[in-house]
Scaffold this motif. Structure first.
Motif, mmCIF file in Angstrom:
data_model
loop_
_atom_site.group_PDB
_atom_site.id
_atom_site.type_symbol
_atom_site.label_atom_id
_atom_site.label_comp_id
_atom_site.label_asym_id
_atom_site.label_seq_id
_atom_site.Cartn_x
_atom_site.Cartn_y
_atom_site.Cartn_z
ATOM 1 N N PHE A 152 0.883 -1.257 0.014
ATOM 2 C CA PHE A 152 0.103 0.088 0.058
ATOM 3 C C PHE A 152 0.870 1.332 0.114
ATOM 4 C CE2 PHE A 152 -1.897 3.521 2.058
ATOM 5 C CZ PHE A 152 -3.008 3.606 1.299
ATOM 6 N N ASP A 153 1.965 1.234 0.892
ATOM 7 C CA ASP A 153 2.723 2.436 1.028
ATOM 8 C C ASP A 153 3.202 2.917 -0.172
ATOM 9 O OD1 ASP A 153 1.849 2.895 3.458
ATOM 10 O OD2 ASP A 153 3.588 2.069 4.496
ATOM 11 N N GLU A 154 3.735 1.618 -1.113
ATOM 12 C CA GLU A 154 4.584 1.929 -2.374
ATOM 13 C C GLU A 154 3.636 2.537 -3.353
ATOM 14 O OE1 GLU A 154 8.031 -1.643 -2.202
ATOM 15 O OE2 GLU A 154 6.392 -1.761 -3.693
ATOM 16 N N GLU A 155 2.445 2.005 -3.308
ATOM 17 C CA GLU A 155 1.715 2.494 -4.204
ATOM 18 C C GLU A 155 1.084 4.110 -3.968
ATOM 19 O OE1 GLU A 155 0.797 1.317 -7.022
ATOM 20 O OE2 GLU A 155 2.152 -0.442 -6.432
ATOM 21 N N TYR A 156 1.060 4.141 -2.741
ATOM 22 C CA TYR A 156 0.689 5.474 -2.038
ATOM 23 C C TYR A 156 1.763 6.565 -2.591
ATOM 24 C CZ TYR A 156 -1.249 8.855 1.079
ATOM 25 O OH TYR A 156 -1.786 9.881 1.881
ATOM 26 N N HIS A 157 3.119 6.146 -2.508
ATOM 27 C CA HIS A 157 4.033 7.177 -2.855
ATOM 28 C C HIS A 157 4.145 7.255 -4.513
ATOM 29 C CE1 HIS A 157 5.984 8.209 0.870
ATOM 30 N NE2 HIS A 157 5.801 7.015 1.518
ATOM 31 N N ARG A 158 3.987 6.153 -5.014
ATOM 32 C CA ARG A 158 4.159 6.141 -6.496
ATOM 33 C C ARG A 158 2.706 7.117 -7.012
ATOM 34 N NH1 ARG A 158 4.654 0.710 -7.401
ATOM 35 N NH2 ARG A 158 6.712 0.875 -7.566
ATOM 36 N N ALA A 159 1.774 6.987 -6.196
ATOM 37 C CA ALA A 159 0.876 8.224 -6.771
ATOM 38 C C ALA A 159 0.844 9.373 -6.278
ATOM 39 C CB ALA A 159 -0.656 7.529 -6.228
ATOM 40 N N ALA A 160 1.917 9.634 -5.604
ATOM 41 C CA ALA A 160 2.078 11.139 -5.221
ATOM 42 C C ALA A 160 1.001 11.598 -4.596
ATOM 43 C CB ALA A 160 2.865 11.876 -6.135
ATOM 44 N N ALA A 161 0.596 10.636 -3.647
ATOM 45 C CA ALA A 161 -0.501 11.261 -2.807
ATOM 46 C C ALA A 161 0.073 11.935 -1.605
ATOM 47 C CB ALA A 161 -1.334 9.730 -2.107
ATOM 48 N N PRO A 162 -1.015 12.871 -0.929
ATOM 49 C CA PRO A 162 -0.634 13.779 0.024
ATOM 50 C C PRO A 162 0.220 13.308 1.309
ATOM 51 C CG PRO A 162 -2.607 14.300 -0.484
ATOM 52 C CD PRO A 162 -2.244 12.720 -1.120
ATOM 53 N N GLN A 163 1.161 13.835 1.917
ATOM 54 C CA GLN A 163 1.795 13.170 2.975
ATOM 55 C C GLN A 163 0.722 13.092 4.184
ATOM 56 O OE1 GLN A 163 4.501 16.082 4.963
ATOM 57 N NE2 GLN A 163 5.874 14.209 5.548
ATOM 58 N N ARG A 164 1.170 12.153 4.777
ATOM 59 C CA ARG A 164 -0.082 11.577 5.888
ATOM 60 C C ARG A 164 0.076 12.783 7.077
ATOM 61 N NH1 ARG A 164 -1.921 6.486 5.548
ATOM 62 N NH2 ARG A 164 -3.634 7.458 6.851
ATOM 63 N N LEU A 165 -1.209 13.356 7.394
ATOM 64 C CA LEU A 165 -1.078 14.408 8.305
ATOM 65 C C LEU A 165 -1.165 13.955 9.800
ATOM 66 C CD1 LEU A 165 -1.971 17.480 9.049
ATOM 67 C CD2 LEU A 165 -4.169 16.698 9.044
ATOM 68 N N ASN A 166 -1.552 12.871 9.946
ATOM 69 C CA ASN A 166 -1.318 12.228 11.313
ATOM 70 C C ASN A 166 -0.210 11.497 11.508
ATOM 71 O OD1 ASN A 166 -2.570 12.716 13.684
ATOM 72 N ND2 ASN A 166 -4.295 11.341 13.753
ATOM 73 N N ARG A 167 0.916 11.601 10.869
ATOM 74 C CA ARG A 167 1.825 10.484 10.744
ATOM 75 C C ARG A 167 2.578 10.279 12.152
ATOM 76 N NH1 ARG A 167 3.055 15.069 8.180
ATOM 77 N NH2 ARG A 167 4.549 16.381 8.953
ATOM 78 N N LEU A 168 2.504 11.241 12.967
ATOM 79 C CA LEU A 168 2.895 11.170 14.340
ATOM 80 C C LEU A 168 2.187 10.014 15.013
ATOM 81 C CD1 LEU A 168 4.391 14.672 15.202
ATOM 82 C CD2 LEU A 168 5.532 12.700 14.465
ATOM 83 N N ALA A 169 1.028 10.152 14.699
ATOM 84 C CA ALA A 169 0.003 9.124 15.606
ATOM 85 C C ALA A 169 0.349 7.631 14.896
ATOM 86 C CB ALA A 169 -1.303 9.469 15.461
ATOM 87 N N LEU A 170 0.280 7.698 13.641
ATOM 88 C CA LEU A 170 0.049 6.567 12.713
ATOM 89 C C LEU A 170 1.559 5.670 12.746
ATOM 90 C CD1 LEU A 170 -1.997 7.601 9.696
ATOM 91 C CD2 LEU A 170 -2.942 6.485 11.846
ATOM 92 N N GLY A 171 2.711 6.715 12.895
ATOM 93 C CA GLY A 171 3.660 5.891 12.736
ATOM 94 C C GLY A 171 4.351 5.965 14.110
ATOM 95 N N LEU A 172 4.115 6.746 15.070
ATOM 96 C CA LEU A 172 4.989 6.602 16.399
ATOM 97 C C LEU A 172 3.930 6.533 17.798
ATOM 98 C CD1 LEU A 172 6.485 8.533 14.123
ATOM 99 C CD2 LEU A 172 7.307 9.726 16.441
ATOM 100 N N ALA A 173 3.045 7.273 18.019
ATOM 101 C CA ALA A 173 2.337 6.943 19.073
ATOM 102 C C ALA A 173 1.463 5.777 19.018
ATOM 103 C CB ALA A 173 1.479 8.148 19.287
ATOM 104 N N GLY A 174 0.682 5.735 17.718
ATOM 105 C CA GLY A 174 -0.136 4.477 17.745
ATOM 106 C C GLY A 174 0.687 3.048 18.022
ATOM 107 N N PRO A 175 1.811 2.579 17.340
ATOM 108 C CA PRO A 175 2.357 1.488 17.228
ATOM 109 C C PRO A 175 2.722 1.495 18.655
ATOM 110 C CG PRO A 175 3.117 2.561 15.336
ATOM 111 C CD PRO A 175 2.307 3.623 15.823
ATOM 112 N N THR A 176 3.513 2.529 19.583
ATOM 113 C CA THR A 176 3.636 2.440 20.813
ATOM 114 C C THR A 176 2.453 2.038 21.647
ATOM 115 O OG1 THR A 176 5.255 3.982 20.154
ATOM 116 C CG2 THR A 176 4.873 3.604 22.692
#
Ligand code: FAD
Length: 387
Positions: free
Chosen positions: A75-99
């Motif tokens: 999914f992430d590969e396709e997302y970047h390939r499509a030049a989709a917007p940077q994820r706004l809540n990336r600190l939640a999705l990438g950091l706080a959420g997994p923690t």
């Protein structure tokens, strides 16, 4: 050698591609440091969430997709390939959420994970302080127990997205009799709490986006502690591991940028220049190596193996490569690189932005000097750095 995807993974990839083709905004969204920009990004995040793509590998019971890391990577590969917007809540999705998934109670997961996925609640990271950046264990913000609460006093700095965040995950000192890694606690606090003051910081390239955050007698419920009181260092290290190591799909963004170097060289009429050709070919080779390495990491994660200190290798490699790619772009632009919107270059300002952002990527998520120390000590067995 490409990774062998299963039949069902390829079907999934086609579905994602079709959805992104139909839904990615055709014009760039306004930058996410204005109210208008945040609203536009929230709308986009809501569309992702409704389609079930917000966080594919999170547990289904909290609103995630329940998929494995290979699908997340696809999914992430396709997302970047499509030049989709940077994820706004990336600190939640990438950091706080997994923690929180790793260390949180069931109640905490139920309370916070769904709002992260839907982007109804935006998150920021309160780790760095003046005097506690690379040496994060020097954190001085105090949290004193008082009834069912902690009372916070102190200061954070370089807090990205803080102006719009609903929640902060923070590292605070709960036991001042302990020093360095001991006596720290990981806590989550609402950003609209009484006693929080934000002072914006403007960046070198002119954009806002950071704040200093001051706490004066801020009351935070003790039930917001993630993990055990006094065990915050272990929890924070897990967060940093997620921050550095699992930028899945990022390699596609870097490969896209390398391809843009080719277009740029053609537009600037220097595609036959041996120096530029040499540089572009080198960036291509480096991006290819990174792509293969990240596919290996994804297969390791899918097999249930952690990334460990290799997250430092990942962070060091992509941030240095990003910087080299953007420097190559400015070399191709030659004297035009000094103009904010150079001639012959439809996206001149974009290269400038990316250049400055790449410089910052050597600093955030822990500076690259620190990553080299970690690699030296933990992956290579070199003696500890003198302290
Ligand atoms: C774009 C951006 C976004 C950020 N967002 C956030 C955020 O949202 N939340 C947050 O908490 N923080 C954030 N930060 C802060 C970031 O984590 C810190 O800037 C970083 O950890 C470095 O700390 P420092 O700035 O205090 O530099 P210092 O630690 O003072 O380091 C200064 C220099 O000394 C070097 N150095 C320090 N110690 C050593 C050592 N032992 N060995 C070798 N060299 C060393 C460093 O590499 C650096 O070059 C962000 C930073 C940037 C640039």
């Amino acid at each position: 050698m490409e990774l062998a995807y299963s039949e069902s993974e390829l079907v999934f990839r086609d579905e994602v591609r079709d959805w992104l083709t139909a839904n990615v905004p055709t014009h760039p969204l306004p930058p996410p440091y204005t109210a208008e920009g945040v609203a536009a990004h929230r709308e986009w995040e809501k569309a992702l969430y409704t389609a079930g793509y917000s966080a594919l590998h999170w547990p289904q019971e909290y609103g995630g997709g329940g998929a494995d890391f290979m699908r997340q990577m696809l999914f992430d590969e396709e997302y970047h390939r499509a030049a989709a917007p940077q994820r706004l809540n990336r600190l939640a999705l990438g950091l706080a959420g997994p923690t929180i998934i790793e260390f949180g109670t069931t109640e905490q997961k139920r309370r916070w994970l769904p709002g992260m996925l839907s982007c109804d609640e935006l998150w920021c990271q309160g780790f760095s302080e003046p005097g506690a950046g690379s040496d994060l264990s020097a954190v001085r913000t105090r949290a004193v127990p008082d009834g069912d609460d902690f009372v916070l006093n102190g200061q954070k700095i370089w807090t990205s997205l803080s102006a719009f965040a609903d929640w902060m995950f923070a590292l605070v000192r709960t036991d001042p009799s302990q020093t360095r890694h001991r006596g720290l606690t990981y806590i989550v606090l609402p950003m609209d709490s009484a006693g929080i003051e934000l002072r914006p910081i403007r960046q070198l390239h002119g954009e806002p986006g950071f704040s200093e955050v001051f706490f004066t007698d801020v009351r935070v419920p003790a039930k917001n502690v993630i993990g055990e009181i006094g065990d915050g260092w272990r929890v924070a290290m897990a967060t940093l591991g997620y921050e550095r190591g699992t930028g899945l799909g990022n390699h596609v963004r870097l490969s896209n940028d390398v391809r843009q170097l080719v277009d740029l060289a053609k537009r600037m009429g220097v595609a036959d220049d041996p120096v530029h050709r040499n540089e572009i070919a080198s960036r291509f080779a480096e991006a290819e190596l990174f792509r293969r390495y990240m596919q290996h990491i994804a297969s390791q994660l899918a097999a249930g193996n952690g990334v460990g200190s290799r997250s430092s290798l990942v962070k060091l490699y992509w941030s240095e490569l990003d910087s080299r790619i953007q420097e190559t772009a400015l070399q191709i632009l030659g004297p035009f690189a000094e103009l904010a919107a150079p001639q012959n270059c439809a996206d001149g300002a974009g290269f400038h932005r990316r250049y400055w952002h790449a410089r910052a990527s050597r600093i955030f998520a822990g500076t690259n000097e620190i990553q080299r120390n970690i690699i030296g000590e933990r992956l290579l067995g070199l003696p500890r750095e003198p302290r």
